[in-house]
Each structure stands twice: as structure tokens, then as C-alpha cells.
Design a protein around this motif. Structure first.
Motif, PDB file in Angstrom:
ATOM      1  N   UNK A 183       0.849  -1.198   0.000  1.00 19.08           N
ATOM      2  CA  UNK A 183       0.000   0.000   0.000  1.00 19.08           C
ATOM      3  C   UNK A 183       0.882   1.243   0.000  1.00 19.08           C
ATOM      4  N   UNK A 184       0.633   2.157  -0.926  1.00 22.92           N
ATOM      5  CA  UNK A 184       1.461   3.350  -1.035  1.00 22.92           C
ATOM      6  C   UNK A 184       1.244   4.258   0.177  1.00 22.92           C
ATOM      7  N   UNK A 185       2.319   4.868   0.625  1.00 25.07           N
ATOM      8  CA  UNK A 185       2.239   5.784   1.761  1.00 25.07           C
ATOM      9  C   UNK A 185       1.507   7.059   1.344  1.00 25.07           C
ATOM     10  N   UNK A 186       0.749   7.634   2.272  1.00 23.80           N
ATOM     11  CA  UNK A 186       0.056   8.873   1.996  1.00 23.80           C
ATOM     12  C   UNK A 186       1.046  10.034   2.017  1.00 23.80           C
ATOM     13  N   UNK A 187       0.606  11.179   1.504  1.00 27.00           N
ATOM     14  CA  UNK A 187       1.450  12.367   1.486  1.00 27.00           C
ATOM     15  C   UNK A 187       1.868  12.741   2.907  1.00 27.00           C
ATOM     16  N   UNK A 188       0.924  12.638   3.849  1.00 22.35           N
ATOM     17  CA  UNK A 188       1.217  12.967   5.246  1.00 22.35           C
ATOM     18  C   UNK A 188       2.269  12.020   5.820  1.00 22.35           C
ATOM     19  N   UNK A 189       2.157  10.740   5.522  1.00 19.23           N
ATOM     20  CA  UNK A 189       3.116   9.755   6.035  1.00 19.23           C
ATOM     21  C   UNK A 189       4.514   9.990   5.460  1.00 19.23           C
ATOM     22  N   UNK A 190       4.577  10.350   4.181  1.00 17.16           N
ATOM     23  CA  UNK A 190       5.872  10.623   3.561  1.00 17.16           C
ATOM     24  C   UNK A 190       6.523  11.844   4.209  1.00 17.16           C
ATOM     25  N   UNK A 191       5.747  12.902   4.392  1.00 18.93           N
ATOM     26  CA  UNK A 191       6.290  14.113   5.012  1.00 18.93           C
ATOM     27  C   UNK A 191       6.801  13.847   6.414  1.00 18.93           C
ATOM     28  N   UNK A 192       6.054  13.077   7.179  1.00 23.18           N
ATOM     29  CA  UNK A 192       6.478  12.773   8.542  1.00 23.18           C
ATOM     30  C   UNK A 192       7.727  11.903   8.535  1.00 23.18           C
ATOM     31  N   UNK A 193       7.797  10.955   7.601  1.00 25.70           N
ATOM     32  CA  UNK A 193       8.993  10.121   7.498  1.00 25.70           C
ATOM     33  C   UNK A 193      10.221  10.941   7.163  1.00 25.70           C
ATOM     34  N   UNK A 194      10.053  11.935   6.295  1.00 26.87           N
ATOM     35  CA  UNK A 194      11.162  12.814   5.937  1.00 26.87           C
ATOM     36  C   UNK A 194      11.659  13.591   7.147  1.00 26.87           C
ATOM     37  N   UNK A 195      10.736  14.165   7.897  1.00 29.16           N
ATOM     38  CA  UNK A 195      11.125  14.968   9.056  1.00 29.16           C
ATOM     39  C   UNK A 195      11.820  14.126  10.118  1.00 29.16           C
ATOM     40  N   UNK A 196      11.357  12.919  10.318  1.00 30.98           N
ATOM     41  CA  UNK A 196      11.957  12.035  11.324  1.00 30.98           C
ATOM     42  C   UNK A 196      13.342  11.569  10.897  1.00 30.98           C
ATOM     43  N   UNK A 197      13.616  11.591   9.596  1.00 34.00           N
ATOM     44  CA  UNK A 197      14.927  11.160   9.099  1.00 34.00           C
ATOM     45  C   UNK A 197      15.991  12.246   9.249  1.00 34.00           C
ATOM     46  N   UNK A 198      15.567  13.473   9.519  1.00 33.18           N
ATOM     47  CA  UNK A 198      16.517  14.577   9.667  1.00 33.18           C
ATOM     48  C   UNK A 198      17.069  14.628  11.084  1.00 33.18           C
ATOM     49  N   UNK A 199      18.333  15.008  11.196  1.00 36.97           N
ATOM     50  CA  UNK A 199      18.881  15.271  12.524  1.00 36.97           C
ATOM     51  C   UNK A 199      18.209  16.526  13.073  1.00 36.97           C
ATOM     52  N   UNK A 200      18.363  16.787  14.361  1.00 44.32           N
ATOM     53  CA  UNK A 200      17.729  17.966  14.959  1.00 44.32           C
ATOM     54  C   UNK A 200      18.208  19.255  14.284  1.00 44.32           C
ATOM     55  N   UNK A 201      19.498  19.350  14.018  1.00 47.06           N
ATOM     56  CA  UNK A 201      20.020  20.563  13.397  1.00 47.06           C
ATOM     57  C   UNK A 201      19.545  20.698  11.954  1.00 47.06           C
ATOM     58  N   UNK A 202      19.446  19.588  11.247  1.00 48.72           N
ATOM     59  CA  UNK A 202      18.919  19.641   9.892  1.00 48.72           C
ATOM     60  C   UNK A 202      17.453  20.052   9.903  1.00 48.72           C
ATOM     61  N   UNK A 203      16.703  19.581  10.903  1.00 44.12           N
ATOM     62  CA  UNK A 203      15.298  19.959  11.042  1.00 44.12           C
ATOM     63  C   UNK A 203      15.168  21.466  11.263  1.00 44.12           C
ATOM     64  N   UNK A 204      16.040  22.031  12.111  1.00 41.82           N
ATOM     65  CA  UNK A 204      15.994  23.471  12.358  1.00 41.82           C
ATOM     66  C   UNK A 204      16.360  24.254  11.091  1.00 41.82           C
ATOM     67  N   UNK A 205      17.325  23.753  10.325  1.00 40.57           N
ATOM     68  CA  UNK A 205      17.697  24.407   9.075  1.00 40.57           C
ATOM     69  C   UNK A 205      16.563  24.308   8.063  1.00 40.57           C
ATOM     70  N   UNK A 206      15.882  23.170   8.023  1.00 41.56           N
ATOM     71  CA  UNK A 206      14.724  22.966   7.148  1.00 41.56           C
ATOM     72  C   UNK A 206      13.681  24.047   7.431  1.00 41.56           C
ATOM     73  N   UNK A 207      13.399  24.282   8.706  1.00 45.64           N
ATOM     74  CA  UNK A 207      12.419  25.305   9.076  1.00 45.64           C
ATOM     75  C   UNK A 207      12.925  26.699   8.695  1.00 45.64           C
ATOM     76  N   UNK A 208      14.198  26.929   8.899  1.00 47.69           N
ATOM     77  CA  UNK A 208      14.786  28.246   8.590  1.00 47.69           C
ATOM     78  C   UNK A 208      14.592  28.585   7.120  1.00 47.69           C
ATOM     79  N   UNK A 209      14.743  27.604   6.256  1.00 46.12           N
ATOM     80  CA  UNK A 209      14.625  27.832   4.822  1.00 46.12           C
ATOM     81  C   UNK A 209      13.186  28.075   4.380  1.00 46.12           C
ATOM     82  N   UNK A 210      12.230  27.855   5.273  1.00 41.63           N
ATOM     83  CA  UNK A 210      10.823  28.070   4.957  1.00 41.63           C
ATOM     84  C   UNK A 210      10.282  29.363   5.571  1.00 41.63           C
ATOM     85  N   UNK A 211      11.147  30.153   6.192  1.00 36.15           N
ATOM     86  CA  UNK A 211      10.678  31.299   6.974  1.00 36.15           C
ATOM     87  C   UNK A 211       9.875  32.311   6.171  1.00 36.15           C
ATOM     88  N   UNK A 212      10.168  32.483   4.886  1.00 35.99           N
ATOM     89  CA  UNK A 212       9.443  33.470   4.095  1.00 35.99           C
ATOM     90  C   UNK A 212       8.143  32.925   3.519  1.00 35.99           C
TER      91      UNK A 212
END
Length: 219
Positions: free
Chosen positions: A1-30
Motif C-alpha cells: 500500500x502506497x504511503x500517503x502524502x502525510x506519512x511521507x512528510x512525517x517520514x522525511x522529518x523524522x529522518x533529519x537530525x535535529x540541526x537539519x530539522x531546524x535548518x529545514x524550518x529556517x529555509x521556509x521562513x518566508x
């Protein structure tokens, strides 16, 4: 069964280190409400992406991952562009059109065989005074430097003005992001010497906000 868009996004975020997660958010600030973005957890960020980018959340996530860079996650989760097709130029532009960085610029160092970032933010001796500055550290310093970042780069960090002009052109009207890219350039040049103590010494001749030196003293 294919993963939903929500499941994929959550899997991506969980795969990031804490610092990468903070940088990910920083790049979305605008693109996302800053008041919600800064305090968002990983599941909350996924919800925000789905809410603000209906039908495009995975395209936006892929564009940000290219900037980290975490191309391994783009391939693993079959995100837009994973098959070699060109990325949506609009999404890439919105998350910041900057010079591509090499594997050693990933938060925490180059990825290991499993695609996870290796921890290179501490020196082998374990001495706190010799800890290398992480991306999160650089972000915090960049946010305090203000609009005089180019003068700091030339006079204090010894960077080439032409390189700083390139950074400014790639990030118009975004002083904090320009400062961040400048500090990353300095860190690449300094290598193992890119510590808080070293940066504090370099910045000492500049008339900067005292908070900059207080922060570097704490790091």
C-alpha cells in the motif's frame, strides 16, 4: 500500500537530525507564518506544509532537501525530481536560490553509508572549547549580525568581496540568510579551526551588538 502524502512528510522529518530539522524550518521562513514555524514540532510542520501547499507539499519538501542537501531522502521517498527530472524551478526559487554546497556542508558532516549525517561538531578530544560551530550555531550568530554583514566578511573574516556580492545577489533583501551563507563560507575555509573561540577573535575588531560576543562565549 502506497504511503500517503502525510506519512511521507512525517517520514522525511523524522529522518533529519535535529540541526537539519531546524535548518529545514529556517529555509521556509518566508513562506510559512514565523510565529508558528519556529516552535513547530515535526508533526506540526508536516501539517503546516499540507495546509499551506495543498497538492505541492512534497515538491516544497524536495526543494528544501536539495538545499540541505539530503538527496538520499529525495531518492528514498521518490520525491519529485528523484527520477532525474528537473525540479520545479518555482519551488527552488521560493526556498532560496543559492550556490549548491558539497557533502561536507551538511549539518553534522557528510552522510554515512545509510544517509545519516555524521556528528563532526565536536573535536576528537572531547574538549568543549574546541567544538566546531554547527549550522544551528551559525544561524544564531547570523541573526545578530545585522545589515553590515558584508563589511564584517571583508574586514574581519577575510572573505572576497566578489563572493559576498554573489551571496547578496542570490539572497536579495534577506540579511540574515546572507550572513548565514557568509559564515558557512568562513567555516568551509577554516575547516577544523572553525570554533566559537576562533570566530569571536575574528569578529572582535568589529563594532557589533554585544549579544554576538555573548552568544559566542556560550557556544
Amino acid at each position: 500500500m502506497a504511503a500517503t502524502e502525510r506519512e511521507v512528510l512525517l517520514g522525511l522529518q523524522r529522518a533529519l537530525s535535529e540541526e537539519q530539522f531546524q535548518t529545514f524550518k529556517y529555509l521556509l521562513e518566508e513562506q510559512l507564518p514565523l510565529s508558528r514555524l519556529q516552535a513547530a514540532s515535526r508533526p506540526e510542520l508536516c501539517s503546516m506544509l499540507l495546509q499551506h501547499f495543498p497538492g505541492r507539499a512534497l515538491h516544497v519538501a524536495a526543494a528544501v532537501l536539495r538545499r540541505l542537501p539530503r538527496h538520499d531522502l529525495i531518492l528514498q521517498y521518490h520525491l519529485p525530481g528523484a527520477d532525474g527530472a528537473a525540479a520545479d524551478p518555482g519551488e527552488v526559487a521560493r526556498v532560496g536560490s543559492r550556490e549548491a554546497v558539497g557533502p561536507r556542508d551538511v549539518v553534522g558532516g557528510p552522510p554515512d553509508a545509510g544517509g545519516r549525517a555524521q556528528d563532526t561538531t565536536t573535536d576528537p578530544s572531547g574538549c568543549g572549547a574546541g567544538r566546531l560551530l554547527s549550522e544551528r550555531d551559525l544561524l544564531r550568530v547570523a541573526q545578530l549580525l545585522g545589515h553590515e554583514w558584508q563589511e564584517v566578511g571583508v574586514l574581519c573574516l577575510g572573505l572576497q568581496r566578489c563572493r559576498l556580492e554573489q551571496i547578496r545577489e542570490n539572497n536579495p533583501h534577506r540579511a540574515a540568510l546572507c550572513s548565514f551563507e557568509m559564515l558557512r563560507e568562513w567555516r568551509r575555509r577554516e575547516g577544523a579551526a572553525a570554533t566559537a573561540h576562533r570566530l569571536r577573535d575574528c569578529l572582535r575588531p568589529a563594532q557589533l551588538d554585544p549579544e554576538v560576543f555573548a552568544l559566542l562565549q556560550q557556544l
